[in-house]
Design an enzyme around this catalytic site. Structure first.
Site, PDB file in Angstrom:
ATOM      1  N   SER A 187      42.237  -4.030  32.619  1.00 37.87           N
ATOM      2  CA  SER A 187      43.608  -4.180  33.105  1.00 37.87           C
ATOM      3  C   SER A 187      44.367  -5.104  32.160  1.00 37.87           C
ATOM      4  CB  SER A 187      43.560  -4.807  34.511  1.00 37.87           C
ATOM      5  OG  SER A 187      44.809  -5.294  34.914  1.00 37.87           O
ATOM      6  N   TYR A 238      41.042 -11.651  40.230  1.00 29.54           N
ATOM      7  CA  TYR A 238      41.158 -10.361  39.546  1.00 29.54           C
ATOM      8  C   TYR A 238      41.256 -10.576  38.037  1.00 29.54           C
ATOM      9  CZ  TYR A 238      42.794  -5.684  38.360  1.00 29.54           C
ATOM     10  OH  TYR A 238      42.916  -4.428  37.812  1.00 29.54           O
TER      11      TYR A 238
END
Length: 189
Positions: A149, A162
């Site tokens: 990501s 995250y």
């Protein structure tokens, strides 16, 4: 490229796609199957896996849905045993399974939520590599794709767990790529 089975580039290859029941994982699984790979889709929820597998079979691909929690080593070991016994060595691994952030500052994030993100997004790819890389080495080839990501390169306010998991996945990917290069195994993130 011809659509005849013998001319597809991934015929004879076995691919595992984690988080393969929906979204990006389902699209990756469908593409791998369309290129000739026998594609094993993995996830915690059987319904989406079965639906995606049906769509792939209806499109002419080979696919098997296997419920598995990538954050649990015994579950991943069971996956490896099942796939190796039925289909042979996995030579394509797509680590796509992941869970998002809980959108709170780190100092307010409960430890169990930190663990859930790290265990799925970072421990899961480690377990899958640990399970499938020996078969790739024995086969003399392999491809590992780790879905990361932008949070793995840029700060993510209120998303530290995250972001940490994706920064860690990137670092692990670069190191493993160096470790496996001599075995004809490519690693991409």
């Amino acid at each position: 490229m011809s659509e005849k089975a013998g001319t597809l580039p991934l015929v004879g290859r076995v691919a595992v796609v984690t988080g393969g029941g929906r979204g990006i994982g389902a699209a990756i699984a469908a593409k791998l199957a369309s290129l000739g790979a026998t594609t094993i889709i993995v996830g915690r929820t059987p319904g989406p896996l079965e639906s995606t597998a049906r769509q792939i079979w209806q499109g002419g691909g080979r696919c098997e849905p296997v419920p598995c929690d990538v954050s649990d080593w015994q579950s991943v070991e069971g996956l490896r045993e099942r796939v190796n016994e039925k289909w042979g060595a996995v030579t394509v691994l797509v680590n796509n399974a992941g869970i998002g952030s809980f959108a709170v500052p780190l100092h307010l994030l409960p430890p169990e939520q930190w663990d859930a993100v790290i265990n799925t997004n970072l421990r899961g790819p480690y377990y899958c590599k640990r399970a499938f890389v020996p078969g790739m080495i024995a086969a003399g080839r392999g491809d590992i794709i780790n879905i990361s990501s932008l949070a793995g390169k840029n700060p993510l306010p209120n998303g530290a767990a995250y972001g940490a998991s994706k920064w860690g996945l990137n670092g692990m990917s670069y190191s493993v790529a160096e470790e496996l290069r001599a075995h004809n195994i490519r690693v991409a993130v």
